[in-house]
Design an enzyme around this catalytic site. Structure first.
Site, PDB file in Angstrom:
ATOM      1  N   TRP A  32       0.540   9.612  -3.490  1.00 50.50           N
ATOM      2  CA  TRP A  32       0.951   8.529  -4.397  1.00 50.50           C
ATOM      3  C   TRP A  32      -0.035   8.390  -5.558  1.00 50.50           C
ATOM      4  O   TRP A  32      -0.467   7.289  -5.886  1.00 50.50           O
ATOM      5  CB  TRP A  32       1.116   7.196  -3.647  1.00 50.50           C
ATOM      6  CG  TRP A  32       1.947   7.300  -2.423  1.00 50.50           C
ATOM      7  CD1 TRP A  32       1.557   7.062  -1.137  1.00 50.50           C
ATOM      8  CD2 TRP A  32       3.325   7.700  -2.351  1.00 50.50           C
ATOM      9  NE1 TRP A  32       2.595   7.295  -0.271  1.00 50.50           N
ATOM     10  CE2 TRP A  32       3.699   7.695  -0.986  1.00 50.50           C
ATOM     11  CE3 TRP A  32       4.285   8.071  -3.300  1.00 50.50           C
ATOM     12  CZ2 TRP A  32       4.981   8.024  -0.561  1.00 50.50           C
ATOM     13  CZ3 TRP A  32       5.548   8.414  -2.863  1.00 50.50           C
ATOM     14  CH2 TRP A  32       5.890   8.384  -1.518  1.00 50.50           C
ATOM     15  N   GLU A  88      -2.273  -0.706  -4.973  1.00 48.84           N
ATOM     16  CA  GLU A  88      -3.528  -1.441  -5.216  1.00 48.84           C
ATOM     17  C   GLU A  88      -3.629  -2.676  -4.326  1.00 48.84           C
ATOM     18  O   GLU A  88      -4.034  -3.752  -4.764  1.00 48.84           O
ATOM     19  CB  GLU A  88      -3.638  -1.846  -6.687  1.00 48.84           C
ATOM     20  CG  GLU A  88      -3.311  -0.704  -7.610  1.00 48.84           C
ATOM     21  CD  GLU A  88      -4.468  -0.245  -8.443  1.00 48.84           C
ATOM     22  OE1 GLU A  88      -5.559  -0.799  -8.296  1.00 48.84           O
ATOM     23  OE2 GLU A  88      -4.264   0.683  -9.225  1.00 48.84           O
ATOM     24  N   PHE A 136      -7.546  -8.421   9.474  1.00 50.93           N
ATOM     25  CA  PHE A 136      -6.940  -7.107   9.183  1.00 50.93           C
ATOM     26  C   PHE A 136      -6.720  -6.326  10.467  1.00 50.93           C
ATOM     27  O   PHE A 136      -7.534  -6.353  11.360  1.00 50.93           O
ATOM     28  CB  PHE A 136      -7.833  -6.316   8.220  1.00 50.93           C
ATOM     29  CG  PHE A 136      -7.715  -6.776   6.802  1.00 50.93           C
ATOM     30  CD1 PHE A 136      -6.735  -6.273   5.979  1.00 50.93           C
ATOM     31  CD2 PHE A 136      -8.586  -7.737   6.311  1.00 50.93           C
ATOM     32  CE1 PHE A 136      -6.618  -6.710   4.665  1.00 50.93           C
ATOM     33  CE2 PHE A 136      -8.483  -8.188   4.997  1.00 50.93           C
ATOM     34  CZ  PHE A 136      -7.482  -7.671   4.166  1.00 50.93           C
TER      35      PHE A 136
END
Length: 389
Positions: free
Chosen positions: A168, A369, A389
């Protein structure tokens, strides 16, 4: 009757800008109106990056705009860079992505982490658009977990040998150099890799339904050998690439404001002219409420990004503040683009109108991002002190 407000700037945010900032916005705005908008719908449909615009983007000083003039750059402030992103994305997210990658992800790390020789060699030519860069961080399996990096660089005498794959990557097949991040025995380090180096290949990603006017690639490094002088000497660890991403995300908080303004302007024009049941679509209460909601959300985003820019220029910017604005502003623009597409009815599904193009592009912007979820969790961590996370 009182003076009517600018429907795209209800709070007169423009009055909070300096003369220089307004001049930058006007110059980029003219470029977008005259050169980008007439061709971008076709470029998107054809899946073609309009590379013929690069030299003019460079001549306007938009590449590495905030870096010092001694390296051939424009030396602008952060707010001016934000306005550049806003106007370019009013044209198309793919064009803003090109400038973001070149400026924030390639020129910035050379400036912040590179040697004086690297700065002198690359920055002036990159500002001139003669050398295009790409940023190799994301990996096929990695996504939101860049610490799980599989690309490795090992020392071999005075050289480094790099093996791995990146995915990507904006500008991958356009680029003359790649900023490649790799695991070393001494932590993650960055390398400036010329794309014509033996063992380096870029493969363009096709079948995209988003960012079609942008080049997206996979990068493959098979025993790519570079000298130690290619290594960025002044940073080690994940803070290197994350520092670059923070620069880019700052611009991304501004860009979608432009996309949302483009969609709102288009739908204001359309709804005032489209007659349904004997009156303009704009005279319908349900439509006015939707338009008012768009203006509310655009205004909120404008003020968020402007304050973010003032904090950045004052040297007080925190990454969490960027995450809040990236999350809010991209979500705002995506919702507005989709709603504008709906108000346009059947006409909204073609590239004759911009809403569907912006909506499809913003599906990428909300992912790259840092996904929306990642930014929500960054803010959650700031509030609670707990990393979820």
């Amino acid at each position: 009757m009182a003076h009517r407000l600018d429907p795209l700037d209800l709070y007169d945010v423009r009055s909070l800008l300096t003369d220089e900032e307004r001049a930058v916005q006007d110059a980029v705005g003219r470029f977008v109106d005259e050169k980008v908008l007439p061709i971008i719908g076709d470029a998107f449909e054809q899946g073609r990056f309009p590379s013929e615009l690069v030299s003019e983007i460079a001549s306007l000083g938009l590449l590495g705009a905030t870096l010092p003039e001694e390296y051939g750059c424009a030396g602008m402030n952060a707010v001016s860079y934000g306005l550049i992103c806003q106007e370019l994305e009013r044209g198309d997210s793919g064009l803003r992505s090109f400038a973001s990658v070149q400026s924030s992800l390639c020129m910035y790390p050379i400036f912040a982490y590179g040697s004086e020789e690297q700065k002198r060699e690359y920055l002036p030519r990159m500002a001139a658009g003669e050398v295009i860069g790409c940023f190799g961080l994301t990996e096929p399996h990695g996504g939101s977990d860049p610490a799980n990096m599989k690309t490795v660089a090992r020392q071999d005498g005075g050289d480094w040998v790099i093996n791995g794959a990146k995915m990507w990557i904006t500008n991958g097949n356009l680029a003359h150099i790649a900023i490649v991040w790799a695991q070393t025995d001494d932590g993650i380090q960055g390398f400036v890799v010329p794309t014509d180096t033996k063992g380096f290949t870029a493969q363009e990603v096709h079948k995209k339904m988003s960012l079609r006017a942008s080049v997206t690639s996979g990068l493959f490094l098979d025993d790519v050998r570079v000298p130690d002088s290619a290594r960025l000497p002044n940073v080690k660890g994940l803070k290197g690439p994350l520092g670059c991403l923070n620069q880019a995300r700052f611009g991304i908080t501004w860009g979608p404001i432009g996309a949302a303004q483009a969609c709102l302007k288009e739908v204001l024009d359309y709804s005032s002219q489209r007659i349904l049941f004997g009156r303009p679509l704009a005279a319908n209460q349900a439509v006015q409420i939707r338009l008012a909601d768009m203006a509310r959300r655009i205004t909120t985003a404008q003020l968020l990004s402007l304050q973010l820019g003032r904090l950045k220029d004052a040297g007080r910017l925190q990454p969490t503040q960027v995450s809040l604005a990236k999350w809010n502003n991209v979500r705002m623009a995506l919702d507005i683009a989709r709603d504008c597409r709906d108000i346009l009815g059947g006409a909204g599904i073609t590239t004759e109108h911009s809403a569907i193009r912006h909506a499809l592009n913003l599906e990428s912007v909300i992912t790259y991002e840092g996904t929306e979820t990642v930014h929500q969790l960054v803010v959650g961590r700031e509030l609670t002190g707990i990393n979820a996370f």
